[in-house]
Design a protein around this motif. Structure first.
Motif, short mmCIF file in Angstrom:
data_model
loop_
_atom_site.label_atom_id
_atom_site.label_comp_id
_atom_site.label_asym_id
_atom_site.label_seq_id
_atom_site.Cartn_x
_atom_site.Cartn_y
_atom_site.Cartn_z
N GLY A 32 10.19 4.60 12.96
CA GLY A 32 9.71 5.21 14.20
C GLY A 32 8.22 5.43 14.26
N PRO A 33 7.38 4.44 13.87
CA PRO A 33 5.93 4.62 13.96
C PRO A 33 5.44 4.37 15.39
N ASP A 34 4.13 4.44 15.57
CA ASP A 34 3.56 4.13 16.89
C ASP A 34 2.10 3.75 16.72
N ALA A 35 1.25 4.13 17.69
CA ALA A 35 -0.12 3.62 17.79
C ALA A 35 -0.94 3.94 16.54
N MET A 36 -1.36 2.89 15.85
CA MET A 36 -2.09 3.02 14.59
C MET A 36 -3.59 2.90 14.83
N VAL A 37 -4.36 3.30 13.83
CA VAL A 37 -5.81 3.16 13.92
C VAL A 37 -6.37 2.92 12.52
N ILE A 38 -7.44 2.12 12.45
CA ILE A 38 -8.14 1.84 11.19
C ILE A 38 -9.39 2.70 11.15
N SER A 39 -9.59 3.39 10.05
CA SER A 39 -10.73 4.30 9.92
C SER A 39 -11.94 3.57 9.36
N ASP A 40 -13.09 4.24 9.42
CA ASP A 40 -14.32 3.65 8.89
C ASP A 40 -14.26 3.45 7.38
N ASP A 41 -13.42 4.22 6.69
CA ASP A 41 -13.31 4.06 5.24
C ASP A 41 -12.15 3.13 4.86
N ARG A 42 -11.74 2.26 5.80
CA ARG A 42 -10.79 1.19 5.54
C ARG A 42 -9.40 1.72 5.15
N ALA A 43 -8.90 2.61 5.97
CA ALA A 43 -7.53 3.07 5.80
C ALA A 43 -6.82 2.93 7.14
N LEU A 44 -5.53 2.64 7.08
CA LEU A 44 -4.70 2.54 8.28
C LEU A 44 -3.95 3.85 8.45
N TYR A 45 -4.14 4.50 9.59
CA TYR A 45 -3.45 5.75 9.90
C TYR A 45 -2.26 5.45 10.81
N ALA A 102 0.83 -1.20 0.00
CA ALA A 102 0.00 0.00 0.00
C ALA A 102 0.87 1.26 0.00
N PRO A 103 0.66 2.16 -0.95
CA PRO A 103 1.43 3.42 -0.94
C PRO A 103 0.98 4.32 0.19
N LEU A 104 1.91 5.14 0.70
CA LEU A 104 1.61 6.06 1.79
C LEU A 104 1.07 7.38 1.25
N THR A 105 0.07 7.90 1.93
CA THR A 105 -0.42 9.24 1.67
C THR A 105 -0.20 10.08 2.91
N GLU A 106 0.42 11.23 2.76
CA GLU A 106 0.63 12.10 3.91
C GLU A 106 -0.67 12.81 4.25
N VAL A 107 -1.13 12.62 5.50
CA VAL A 107 -2.35 13.25 5.96
C VAL A 107 -2.07 14.65 6.49
N GLY A 108 -0.97 14.79 7.24
CA GLY A 108 -0.63 16.09 7.80
C GLY A 108 0.74 16.09 8.44
N THR A 109 1.27 17.28 8.64
CA THR A 109 2.53 17.47 9.38
C THR A 109 2.27 18.46 10.50
N TYR A 110 3.10 18.39 11.56
CA TYR A 110 2.86 19.22 12.73
C TYR A 110 4.14 19.29 13.55
N ASP A 138 -7.92 -5.61 -0.43
CA ASP A 138 -9.21 -6.30 -0.44
C ASP A 138 -9.27 -7.46 0.54
N TRP A 139 -8.11 -8.11 0.80
CA TRP A 139 -8.14 -9.27 1.68
C TRP A 139 -8.28 -8.88 3.15
N ALA A 140 -8.10 -7.61 3.46
CA ALA A 140 -8.16 -7.15 4.85
C ALA A 140 -9.61 -6.95 5.27
N GLY A 141 -9.81 -6.81 6.57
CA GLY A 141 -11.14 -6.55 7.09
C GLY A 141 -11.43 -5.06 7.19
#
Length: 398
Positions: free
Chosen positions: A338-351, A45-53, A385-388
């Protein structure tokens, strides 16, 4: 419907470390590590940058309408953090949440109604935000008895809905809540300070401490926390950093609690057994099962099919352990160091937030240099597609 193999358990024995089993859907198969299915550099899966801070964020959480919250721990070098903030991806701006005195704590201020050191945040099915405040700023000791707490907020109004403060019988001196997951009636926490699992009944408020200092929750010095380019994380005194029980997940059917020390390996235990006050610690320990020989993991997530997403600390990648024991590389990219706590969104994306924890001077030994590369980033990737889907709060398994 009851799992047809729910009567079958395997205690933590030498044999269980060597054998694999094939369990029903939504239960991760026990095994030793095979070579992962690797699609090559920067594959999957390619990465999309959501934001910087500018603030170090080690956790992200999303409401059902897509509002993004960030958890901002008060670590050395980031003393003035607001603790929790809402990210506006359009402008890359942060708004302190819930506002007021909650976000402006200083070392001489009261701690009970302030965010002292937020280690993680989560948003579950009802769109309320849960925060684990360790009460231990700047990698130091707990400020006072009111500092360590678990908070639940209304994400719309910022109103405090619940506060949990644990006594020394449940969270002894040196204990430090790390992460949490819910089922329909209970909250489950890992204690990364001493090693243990804490369960709080959300209806009665009764709390239990289980598996205290058991091998499955205790960091093994022979498995050091290895970060970027083989760096072993050590504190300013030169001692190896030991993080006890850290990541935690609950299977979609509510039957199993998965957990591990930061450096692995992965274990599981029946949630029903954890909650059973009539079950002795010795008998509970017999129900602990080895699951997988994982690398150091700094964050996990689980989807509705029971796939376990693992943010690896020693490689710039996210891997996925499926219920049948298959290990896939979801994404591999140098931006994932250096990642950390991830979350899956309602639209099936991993943040995936990237706090670059291993680059902090405090984790790089005596005379360690700060290697952080600002700004900090939040990435997302679409699930295959194979993911939940996003996992919902599971029922109580009885």
């Amino acid at each position: 419907m009851q799992n047809p193999l729910s009567h079958w358990t395997r205690p933590l024995t030498i044999m269980s470390l060597l054998m694999a089993s094939f369990l029903p859907t939504q239960t991760i198969a026990q095994s030793v590590s095979p070579a992962p299915i690797d699609y090559g550099a920067k594959a999957g899966a390619p990465l999309t940058e959501v934001g910087t801070y500018p603030w170090l964020a080690n956790a992200a959480a999303l409401t059902s309408d897509g509002t993004i919250f960030l958890g901002l721990p008060r670590w050395t070098g980031y003393e003035a953090t607001p603790g929790i903030a809402v990210l506006d991806p359009q402008s890359d701006t942060l708004r302190a949440f819930p506002g007021g005195a909650w976000n402006t704590w200083t070392p001489d201020a009261p701690t009970g109604e302030a965010l002292v050191n937020v280690n993680t945040i989560h948003i579950f099915d009802d769109d309320t935000l849960w925060a684990v405040d360790q009460g231990t700023p700047f990698f130091g000791p707990k400020v006072d008895e009111a500092a360590a707490k678990v908070l639940q907020f209304d994400t719309k109004a910022g109103k405090l809905l619940r506060k949990i403060v644990l006594g020394p019988d449940i969270l002894p001196e040196g204990g430090s809540l790390n992460d949490l997951r819910l089922d329909a009636e209970n909250a489950y926490f890992t204690d990364s300070g001493l090693g243990g699992i804490v369960i709080v009944n959300l209806e009665t408020g009764k709390a239990l401490r289980r598996l205290d200092a058991h091998v499955s929750v205790t960091a093994n010095p022979q498995r050091p926390p290895i970060g970027e380019k083989g760096q072993i994380l050590t504190n300013p005194q030169g001692a190896q950093i030991q993080v006890h029980s850290d990541p935690i997940e609950i299977s979609p059917d509510g039957q199993w609690l998965y957990y591990q020390p930061l450096s692995g390996p992965l274990y599981r235990v029946p949630t029903k057994a954890l909650r059973d006050e009539t079950l002795s610690e010795a008998d509970l320990e017999k129900q602990v099962e080895f699951v997988y020989d994982t690398p150091p993991l700094v964050g996990t997530a689980m989807d509705s099919k029971g796939n376990l997403y693992m943010a690896e600390m020693d490689r710039p990648r996210i891997t996925v352990l499926s219920p049948d024991g298959t290990l896939r590389v979801l994404a591999q990219d140098d931006r994932l160091w250096g990642p950390d706590a991830m979350v899956i969104s309602d639209d099936r994306a991993l943040y995936v937030p990237i706090p670059q924890t291993g680059r902090l001077a405090a984790n790089r030994g005596p005379d360690g240099k700060n290697m952080i590369e600002p700004p900090f980033h939040l990435f997302r990737m679409a699930l295959p597609d194979w993911a939940g889907d996003r996992e919902r709060v599971p029922p109580v398994f009885r």
